[in-house]
Design a protein around this motif. Structure first.
Motif, PDB file in Angstrom:
ATOM      1  N   HIS A   9      46.814  39.958  41.906  1.00  0.00           N
ATOM      2  CA  HIS A   9      46.399  41.306  41.504  1.00  0.00           C
ATOM      3  C   HIS A   9      47.346  41.855  40.435  1.00  0.00           C
ATOM      4  N   GLU A  10      48.648  41.715  40.669  1.00  0.00           N
ATOM      5  CA  GLU A  10      49.623  42.275  39.727  1.00  0.00           C
ATOM      6  C   GLU A  10      49.659  41.490  38.422  1.00  0.00           C
ATOM      7  N   ILE A  11      49.509  40.182  38.484  1.00  0.00           N
ATOM      8  CA  ILE A  11      49.444  39.387  37.234  1.00  0.00           C
ATOM      9  C   ILE A  11      48.206  39.763  36.440  1.00  0.00           C
ATOM     10  N   ASP A  12      47.093  40.034  37.121  1.00  0.00           N
ATOM     11  CA  ASP A  12      45.905  40.532  36.409  1.00  0.00           C
ATOM     12  C   ASP A  12      46.245  41.795  35.620  1.00  0.00           C
ATOM     13  N   HIS A  13      47.005  42.703  36.234  1.00  0.00           N
ATOM     14  CA  HIS A  13      47.441  43.912  35.518  1.00  0.00           C
ATOM     15  C   HIS A  13      48.179  43.544  34.231  1.00  0.00           C
ATOM     16  N   CYS A  14      49.053  42.542  34.306  1.00  0.00           N
ATOM     17  CA  CYS A  14      49.807  42.124  33.111  1.00  0.00           C
ATOM     18  C   CYS A  14      48.878  41.647  31.996  1.00  0.00           C
ATOM     19  N   HIS A  15      47.718  41.131  32.364  1.00  0.00           N
ATOM     20  CA  HIS A  15      46.754  40.645  31.384  1.00  0.00           C
ATOM     21  C   HIS A  15      45.740  41.719  30.993  1.00  0.00           C
ATOM     22  N   GLY A  16      45.916  42.929  31.507  1.00  0.00           N
ATOM     23  CA  GLY A  16      44.985  44.010  31.180  1.00  0.00           C
ATOM     24  C   GLY A  16      43.687  43.928  31.958  1.00  0.00           C
ATOM     25  N   ILE A  17      43.682  43.151  33.039  1.00  0.00           N
ATOM     26  CA  ILE A  17      42.478  42.991  33.872  1.00  0.00           C
ATOM     27  C   ILE A  17      42.545  44.013  34.999  1.00  0.00           C
ATOM     28  N   ILE A  18      41.531  44.854  35.058  1.00  0.00           N
ATOM     29  CA  ILE A  18      41.435  45.865  36.109  1.00  0.00           C
ATOM     30  C   ILE A  18      40.346  45.402  37.072  1.00  0.00           C
ATOM     31  N   ILE A  19      40.656  45.369  38.370  1.00  0.00           N
ATOM     32  CA  ILE A  19      39.660  44.900  39.331  1.00  0.00           C
ATOM     33  C   ILE A  19      38.417  45.743  39.287  1.00  0.00           C
TER      34      ILE A  19
END
Length: 136
Positions: A126-136
């Motif tokens: 979840h947090e790595i997704d944030h680093c990539h600009g991916i919002i759930i």
């Protein structure tokens, strides 16, 4: 220092820039903010406090850990789950992996390798997704 949580989708959707050791104070701010929100939060990424750097902090039970430039190097056993986020209202469906291996830099600048499964793996994804600009 405890920082306010960013809820701006435009900020959250921007891919983060790599971090370096001079950014460690940001990691400490994430850890402080994570402790302040421990009842409703198990992980934070720097963009959640308005900073565009690849830094995350996660809670692994009694231990909180910060990671610079985390990257997943292996993942296995995909599944669908519901997740919430301190920056968003409600929950959303997302795809996660039961087991992951990642590399990251610690507070001394040394590269670490970590294998996680279950809940801990889900938090990191979840947090790595944030680093990539991916919002759930």
């Amino acid at each position: 220092m405890i920082k306010p949580i960013c809820k701006d989708p435009q900020v959250l959707s921007q891919p983060s820039q790599p971090a370096n050791l001079q950014d460690w104070p940001i990691a400490q701010d994430l850890l402080d903010t994570l402790v302040a929100h421990q009842k409703e939060c198990v992980g934070l990424a720097a963009n959640m406090i308005g900073i565009n750097k690849q830094i995350i902090a996660i809670s692994l039970g009694p231990i909180n850990i910060a990671m610079l430039n985390p990257q997943i190097t292996a993942k296995e056993y995909p599944y669908q789950t519901q997740e919430g986020c301190l920056s968003l209202i409600g929950q959303r469906t997302t795809r996660r992996y039961q087991e992951i291996t990642l590399v990251y830099l610690d507070q001394t600048g040394h590269q670490q390798k970590l294998s996680l499964h279950g809940w801990a793996a889900q938090i990191v994804q979840h947090e790595i997704d944030h680093c990539h600009g991916i919002i759930i």
